[in-house]
Design an enzyme around this catalytic site. Structure first.
Site, PDB file in Angstrom:
ATOM      1  N   ASP A 189       0.872  -1.161   0.000  1.00 22.08           N
ATOM      2  CA  ASP A 189       0.000   0.000   0.000  1.00 22.08           C
ATOM      3  C   ASP A 189       0.920   1.225   0.000  1.00 22.08           C
ATOM      4  OD1 ASP A 189      -2.218   1.705   0.277  1.00 22.08           O
ATOM      5  OD2 ASP A 189      -2.104   1.601   2.462  1.00 22.08           O
ATOM      6  N   ASP A 233      -0.082   5.072   1.157  1.00 24.82           N
ATOM      7  CA  ASP A 233      -0.297   5.913   2.328  1.00 24.82           C
ATOM      8  C   ASP A 233      -0.314   5.072   3.599  1.00 24.82           C
ATOM      9  OD1 ASP A 233      -0.478   8.163   0.765  1.00 24.82           O
ATOM     10  OD2 ASP A 233      -2.648   8.060   0.561  1.00 24.82           O
TER      11      ASP A 233
END
Length: 323
Positions: free
Chosen positions: A71, A73
């Protein structure tokens, strides 16, 4: 003939910091940086100390680590406060004011999402536009410089959200370009280890593609970004996390079975998306997600500074959540 013998072990709720209380594991399952050591850190003890963790070890059906998916953020960078700042700057720029029973629109200050509220919001709803749509549905559609009175038409509401999101994204880019933002510990090393070992490498983010590209180019470098085997953003799928669409799409694009993919996430939203896609997931939590229940993760880390590729390979090969 391949062995079909499987081994199941249970981590008892009585585990403490003392090594003498740990069950007798096969030595090869414990390395210097093995995630079991981090799994029951004091920060998470309230979540896990009273639960059993059951794992199965099977020599015949164990997956192998072929693709590592990050991922963005919260994993590559700790970005929650940066996004919150950009949203609040957008609300101020467009004088966004939500209705209130105690005051008129003219008396109100522009909308401002506080730290604790935004922590809850971003861990509940993925993607910027869904966040704002949910908020305005719950608290009332706002007046603004774009619409003097709250929009009631679906097209006008969509225009408001699109405009706010576009401006917020540009503001976020300015913050990232400032040079003050650094990647989280261990991320670059782990990426490089995966590439050197011939593993597929991907980034899957629910954020807007343009903002993710900017983050990756500035934080992991253009060369690493261009060498990714797969890059997907929120624009590439119809449904945001916790829907598994983005990880299902990544598996197909990589040409790797879901069981041979390992996802690195920082929140329950991302964890659910990964597990729903049939992928194993490790969590590297942030200050805003540290208290979430990561019971479905196969390992939990405060960051990736002490995590090696060999640790992740052992996890996927030897420790699989029992069904």
């Amino acid at each position: 003939m391949a062995s079909t013998m499987s081994l199941t072990f249970t981590l008892s709720s009585t585990i403490t910091s003392s090594s003498s209380s740990l069950p007798n594991f096969t030595p090869t399952l414990l390395t210097k940086h093995h995630p079991i050591i981090n799994l029951f850190s004091s920060k998470h003890k309230h979540n896990y100390s009273h639960k059993h963790r059951v794992f199965s070890v099977s020599a015949s059906s164990s997956p192998s680590l072929e693709a590592l998916i990050f991922d963005c953020d919260g994993v590559i960078l700790e970005s929650e406060h940066l996004h919150r700042q950009a949203y609040n700057d957008a609300f101020t720029h467009f004088n966004v004011r939500v209705p209130s029973s105690s005051s008129s629109y003219d008396d109100q200050q522009p909308l401002n999402w506080g730290i604790h509220f935004y922590d809850e919001l971003q861990n509940r709803i993925g993607g910027g536009k869904p966040k704002m749509r949910w908020y305005f549905k719950e608290h009332g559609w706002p007046s603004s410089n774009l619409f003097e009175t709250p929009p009631t038409d679906d097209n006008d509401r969509a225009k408001l959200i699109d405009t706010l999101q576009d401006w917020k994204t540009e503001r976020y880019k300015e913050i990232i370009k400032s040079g003050t933002v650094k990647p989280r510990p261990g991320v670059l090393r782990l990426m490089d280890e995966a590439k050197a070992a011939g593993k597929k490498l991907a980034v899957c983010s629910a954020a807007t593609k343009s903002s993710v590209i900017l983050c990756l180019e500035n934080l992991i470098g253009i060369e690493r970004f261009q060498s990714l085997d797969c890059f997907l953003a929120g624009d590439d799928v119809k449904e945001k996390k916790p829907d598994p669409s983005i990880y299902v799409a990544a598996s197909k694009k990589l040409g790797v079975s879901e069981k041979d993919c390992l996802v690195v996430e920082d929140s329950v939203i991302g964890l659910k998306a990964a597990t729903k896609a049939g992928m194993s997931c490790v969590v590297t939590y942030t200050s805003s997600t540290a208290d979430q229940d990561f019971k479905d993760a196969i390992a939990i880390y405060p960051d990736l500074s002490n995590v090696r590729l060999e640790d992740l390979e052992l996890l996927l090969q030897n420790v699989v959540p029992a069904k």
